[in-house]
Design a protein around this motif. Structure first.
Motif, PDB file in Angstrom:
ATOM      1  N   VAL A   1       1.126  -1.098   0.042  1.00  0.00           N
ATOM      2  CA  VAL A   1       0.402   0.288  -0.280  1.00  0.00           C
ATOM      3  C   VAL A   1       0.682   0.933   0.044  1.00  0.00           C
ATOM      4  O   VAL A   1       1.832   1.267   0.847  1.00  0.00           O
ATOM      5  CB  VAL A   1      -0.918  -0.032   1.477  1.00  0.00           C
ATOM      6  N   MET A   2       0.361   2.015  -0.629  1.00  0.00           N
ATOM      7  CA  MET A   2       1.819   3.309  -0.808  1.00  0.00           C
ATOM      8  C   MET A   2       0.469   4.817  -0.247  1.00  0.00           C
ATOM      9  O   MET A   2      -0.789   4.455  -1.505  1.00  0.00           O
ATOM     10  CB  MET A   2       2.166   3.457  -2.448  1.00  0.00           C
ATOM     11  N   SER A   3       0.993   5.935   0.204  1.00  0.00           N
ATOM     12  CA  SER A   3      -0.239   6.232   0.327  1.00  0.00           C
ATOM     13  C   SER A   3       0.559   7.846  -0.395  1.00  0.00           C
ATOM     14  O   SER A   3       1.362   8.205  -0.215  1.00  0.00           O
ATOM     15  CB  SER A   3      -0.477   6.356   2.433  1.00  0.00           C
ATOM     16  N   ALA A   4      -0.955   8.224  -1.222  1.00  0.00           N
ATOM     17  CA  ALA A   4      -0.528  10.055  -1.341  1.00  0.00           C
ATOM     18  C   ALA A   4      -0.048  11.486   0.182  1.00  0.00           C
ATOM     19  O   ALA A   4       0.046  12.126   0.003  1.00  0.00           O
ATOM     20  CB  ALA A   4      -1.670  10.012  -2.350  1.00  0.00           C
ATOM     21  N   ILE A   5      -1.046  11.139   0.878  1.00  0.00           N
ATOM     22  CA  ILE A   5      -1.049  11.429   1.575  1.00  0.00           C
ATOM     23  C   ILE A   5       0.098  11.080   3.529  1.00  0.00           C
ATOM     24  O   ILE A   5      -0.004   9.862   3.446  1.00  0.00           O
ATOM     25  CB  ILE A   5      -2.006  11.864   3.007  1.00  0.00           C
TER      26      ILE A   5
ATOM     27  N   TYR B   1       3.545   7.536  -1.370  1.00  0.00           N
ATOM     28  CA  TYR B   1       3.733   6.983  -2.312  1.00  0.00           C
ATOM     29  C   TYR B   1       5.161   8.128  -3.312  1.00  0.00           C
ATOM     30  O   TYR B   1       4.846   8.622  -2.779  1.00  0.00           O
ATOM     31  CB  TYR B   1       2.263   7.457  -2.853  1.00  0.00           C
ATOM     32  N   VAL B   2       5.974   6.754  -3.897  1.00  0.00           N
ATOM     33  CA  VAL B   2       7.091   6.941  -3.841  1.00  0.00           C
ATOM     34  C   VAL B   2       7.154   6.354  -5.478  1.00  0.00           C
ATOM     35  O   VAL B   2       7.355   5.365  -5.481  1.00  0.00           O
ATOM     36  CB  VAL B   2       8.824   6.911  -3.279  1.00  0.00           C
ATOM     37  N   ARG B   3       7.508   7.452  -6.571  1.00  0.00           N
ATOM     38  CA  ARG B   3       7.016   6.991  -7.745  1.00  0.00           C
ATOM     39  C   ARG B   3       7.991   6.099  -8.360  1.00  0.00           C
ATOM     40  O   ARG B   3       8.019   4.988  -8.226  1.00  0.00           O
ATOM     41  CB  ARG B   3       6.725   7.645  -8.921  1.00  0.00           C
ATOM     42  N   PRO B   4       9.868   6.074  -8.120  1.00  0.00           N
ATOM     43  CA  PRO B   4      10.680   4.877  -8.732  1.00  0.00           C
ATOM     44  C   PRO B   4      10.331   3.467  -7.486  1.00  0.00           C
ATOM     45  O   PRO B   4      10.653   2.536  -8.363  1.00  0.00           O
ATOM     46  CB  PRO B   4      11.957   5.795  -7.849  1.00  0.00           C
ATOM     47  N   LYS B   5       9.894   3.814  -6.469  1.00  0.00           N
ATOM     48  CA  LYS B   5       9.457   2.803  -5.297  1.00  0.00           C
ATOM     49  C   LYS B   5       7.740   2.271  -6.163  1.00  0.00           C
ATOM     50  O   LYS B   5       8.630   0.507  -6.281  1.00  0.00           O
ATOM     51  CB  LYS B   5       9.236   2.590  -4.106  1.00  0.00           C
TER      52      LYS B   5
ATOM     53  N   LEU C   1       7.486   2.205  -8.990  1.00  0.00           N
ATOM     54  CA  LEU C   1       7.936   1.108 -10.369  1.00  0.00           C
ATOM     55  C   LEU C   1       8.612  -0.008 -10.529  1.00  0.00           C
ATOM     56  O   LEU C   1       8.625  -1.271 -10.590  1.00  0.00           O
ATOM     57  CB  LEU C   1       8.079   1.813 -11.416  1.00  0.00           C
ATOM     58  N   GLN C   2       9.454  -0.237  -8.965  1.00  0.00           N
ATOM     59  CA  GLN C   2      10.460  -1.283  -8.789  1.00  0.00           C
ATOM     60  C   GLN C   2       9.336  -2.439  -8.019  1.00  0.00           C
ATOM     61  O   GLN C   2       9.188  -3.479  -8.814  1.00  0.00           O
ATOM     62  CB  GLN C   2      11.356  -0.763  -7.288  1.00  0.00           C
ATOM     63  N   TYR C   3       8.637  -2.148  -7.337  1.00  0.00           N
ATOM     64  CA  TYR C   3       7.288  -2.846  -6.528  1.00  0.00           C
ATOM     65  C   TYR C   3       6.820  -3.756  -8.140  1.00  0.00           C
ATOM     66  O   TYR C   3       6.979  -4.924  -8.366  1.00  0.00           O
ATOM     67  CB  TYR C   3       6.320  -2.175  -5.382  1.00  0.00           C
ATOM     68  N   LEU C   4       6.368  -3.016  -9.321  1.00  0.00           N
ATOM     69  CA  LEU C   4       5.675  -3.762 -10.074  1.00  0.00           C
ATOM     70  C   LEU C   4       6.218  -4.607 -11.252  1.00  0.00           C
ATOM     71  O   LEU C   4       5.808  -5.255 -11.036  1.00  0.00           O
ATOM     72  CB  LEU C   4       5.428  -2.124 -11.249  1.00  0.00           C
ATOM     73  N   GLU C   5       7.557  -4.190 -11.223  1.00  0.00           N
ATOM     74  CA  GLU C   5       8.473  -4.913 -11.604  1.00  0.00           C
ATOM     75  C   GLU C   5       9.153  -6.088 -11.306  1.00  0.00           C
ATOM     76  O   GLU C   5       9.334  -7.450 -11.784  1.00  0.00           O
ATOM     77  CB  GLU C   5      10.598  -3.975 -12.317  1.00  0.00           C
ATOM     78  N   GLU C   6       9.229  -6.418  -9.752  1.00  0.00           N
ATOM     79  CA  GLU C   6       9.285  -7.317  -8.985  1.00  0.00           C
ATOM     80  C   GLU C   6       7.482  -7.718  -9.082  1.00  0.00           C
ATOM     81  O   GLU C   6       7.468  -9.432  -8.407  1.00  0.00           O
ATOM     82  CB  GLU C   6       9.488  -7.031  -7.606  1.00  0.00           C
TER      83      GLU C   6
ATOM     84  N   ARG D   1      -1.799   8.390 -11.326  1.00  0.00           N
ATOM     85  CA  ARG D   1      -0.861   7.063 -11.274  1.00  0.00           C
ATOM     86  C   ARG D   1      -1.206   6.572 -12.264  1.00  0.00           C
ATOM     87  O   ARG D   1      -0.159   5.946 -12.595  1.00  0.00           O
ATOM     88  CB  ARG D   1      -1.696   6.465  -9.915  1.00  0.00           C
ATOM     89  N   GLY D   2      -1.955   6.157 -13.164  1.00  0.00           N
ATOM     90  CA  GLY D   2      -2.398   5.097 -14.077  1.00  0.00           C
ATOM     91  C   GLY D   2      -0.693   5.416 -15.871  1.00  0.00           C
ATOM     92  O   GLY D   2      -0.263   5.551 -16.251  1.00  0.00           O
ATOM     93  N   ALA D   3      -1.503   7.413 -15.736  1.00  0.00           N
ATOM     94  CA  ALA D   3      -0.129   7.804 -16.176  1.00  0.00           C
ATOM     95  C   ALA D   3       1.024   7.511 -16.130  1.00  0.00           C
ATOM     96  O   ALA D   3       2.780   7.727 -16.308  1.00  0.00           O
ATOM     97  CB  ALA D   3      -0.465   9.099 -16.564  1.00  0.00           C
ATOM     98  N   GLU D   4       1.388   8.411 -14.916  1.00  0.00           N
ATOM     99  CA  GLU D   4       3.070   8.096 -13.872  1.00  0.00           C
ATOM    100  C   GLU D   4       3.221   6.341 -14.095  1.00  0.00           C
ATOM    101  O   GLU D   4       4.911   6.886 -14.548  1.00  0.00           O
ATOM    102  CB  GLU D   4       2.413   8.268 -12.533  1.00  0.00           C
ATOM    103  N   ILE D   5       3.025   5.888 -13.587  1.00  0.00           N
ATOM    104  CA  ILE D   5       3.435   4.876 -13.874  1.00  0.00           C
ATOM    105  C   ILE D   5       3.576   4.214 -15.667  1.00  0.00           C
ATOM    106  O   ILE D   5       3.914   2.487 -15.170  1.00  0.00           O
ATOM    107  CB  ILE D   5       2.613   3.607 -12.800  1.00  0.00           C
ATOM    108  N   GLY D   6       3.243   4.375 -16.134  1.00  0.00           N
ATOM    109  CA  GLY D   6       3.118   3.820 -18.276  1.00  0.00           C
ATOM    110  C   GLY D   6       2.252   3.168 -18.072  1.00  0.00           C
ATOM    111  O   GLY D   6       2.656   2.106 -18.756  1.00  0.00           O
TER     112      GLY D   6
END
Ligand SMILES: Nc1ncnc2c1ncn2[C@@H]1O[C@H](COP(=O)(O)OP(=O)(O)O)[C@@H](O)[C@H]1O
Ligand SMILES: O=c1ccn([C@@H]2O[C@H](COP(=O)(O)OP(=O)(O)O)[C@@H](O)[C@H]2O)c(=O)[nH]1
Length: 240
Positions: A103-107, A116-120, A122-127, A151-156
């Motif tokens: 779970v990643m929170s925006a607040i 929520y940290v974008r590179p993190k 992306l890493q989780y998704l790749e894993e 978020r859809g746009a941010e994570i591609g």
């Protein structure tokens, strides 16, 4: 014959908070959440990277009756906290079914969930982990539909999937107008010009500008998520 293969590598799934209630009047229905997770697990096992944005309408909505007379921004923060509760329940149900959820929170609410940290992310998704994005966009006056677009746009993500109580986009709200008919597909411009209430205009505009298509389909139809992911005709496609 070989089983159909996914046509998307990475998706953003938006689950309506209200759908979590199942037939209950409020809160989270156990059977419903487990069924949703079974559907998600099926596509994860096909090799699709999945991120989820969950709403909060089953608990609290900034614009609902329970917030009447309240300061709008305060009420919206309560709505965002409601999405955090749903996110925790969803991630717990995912872990129980053998998925690894984060779970990643925006607040900021770090004792409860990570930020929520974008590179993190992306890493989780790749894993192969499933991310549940909590607290919407982190801003009042927005919705979780807009968070899904953002978020859809941010994570591609290649597609935003909106799983909801109705089985697609209709010419009018099918709950109120029984003569409404369902679109197989329509453009973002058409959806916005016709003021179709299935999603808010901010979410539509963001997806249109990013050329990120949305598919709206029924959360109550077993196997519908898998069918969307393997490219079968399901619900309504909204495209740029
Ligand atoms: N043109 C439309 N086509 C389909 N559904 C619509 C339309 N206009 C309004 N709706 C309503 O939008 C709802 C889906 O949005 P969603 O965000 O999942 O629900 P909620 O806002 O209740 O959580 C449907 O339950 C439906 O009643
Ligand atoms: O970026 C956001 C996302 C959500 N919310 C608040 O959280 C509530 C619950 O989200 P939403 O209504 O989108 O949930 P859903 O309709 O999917 O159940 C909203 O009514 C808003 O009050 C907000 O303020 N900003």
């Amino acid at each position: 014959m070989n089983a159909p293969q996914p046509v998307y590598k990475r998706i953003l799934l938006k689950l309506s908070g209200e759908a979590l209630m199942g037939d209950d009047a409020f809160g989270i229905n156990r059977t419903t959440i487990e069924r949703m997770v079974t559907d998600i697990a099926e596509v994860v096992r096909l090799g699709v990277e999945v991120a989820v944005v969950i709403g909060g309408g089953n608990i609290f909505r900034g614009v609902a009756g329970g917030a009447e007379g309240m300061d709008r921004a305060t009420a919206d923060y309560m709505g965002m906290l409601a999405t955090v509760m749903n996110s925790l329940a969803l991630a717990d149900a995912m872990d129980r079914q053998g998925l690894t959820a984060r779970v990643m929170s925006a607040i900021d609410i770090q004792q409860v969930v990570e930020p929520y940290v974008r590179p993190k992310a992306l890493q989780y998704l790749e894993e192969g982990k499933v991310i549940v994005f909590a607290a919407g966009t982190g801003n009042p006056f927005f919705t979780t539909d807009t968070a899904a677009a953002l978020r859809g746009a941010e994570i591609g993500a290649q597609l935003v999937l909106k799983a909801t109580k109705v089985d697609g986009v209709y010419t009018a709200d099918p709950v109120k107008d029984p003569t409404a008919t369902r679109y197989t597909q329509l453009s973002f411009d058409e959806a916005m010009v016709r003021n179709l209430g299935i999603m808010d205009a901010t979410a539509f505009a963001l997806c249109r500008d990013q050329k990120l298509p949305i598919r709206v389909f029924s959360i109550n139809k077993p196997g519908a998520l898998r069918r969307v992911v393997v490219g079968e005709d399901e619900g309504t496609l909204v495209y740029a």
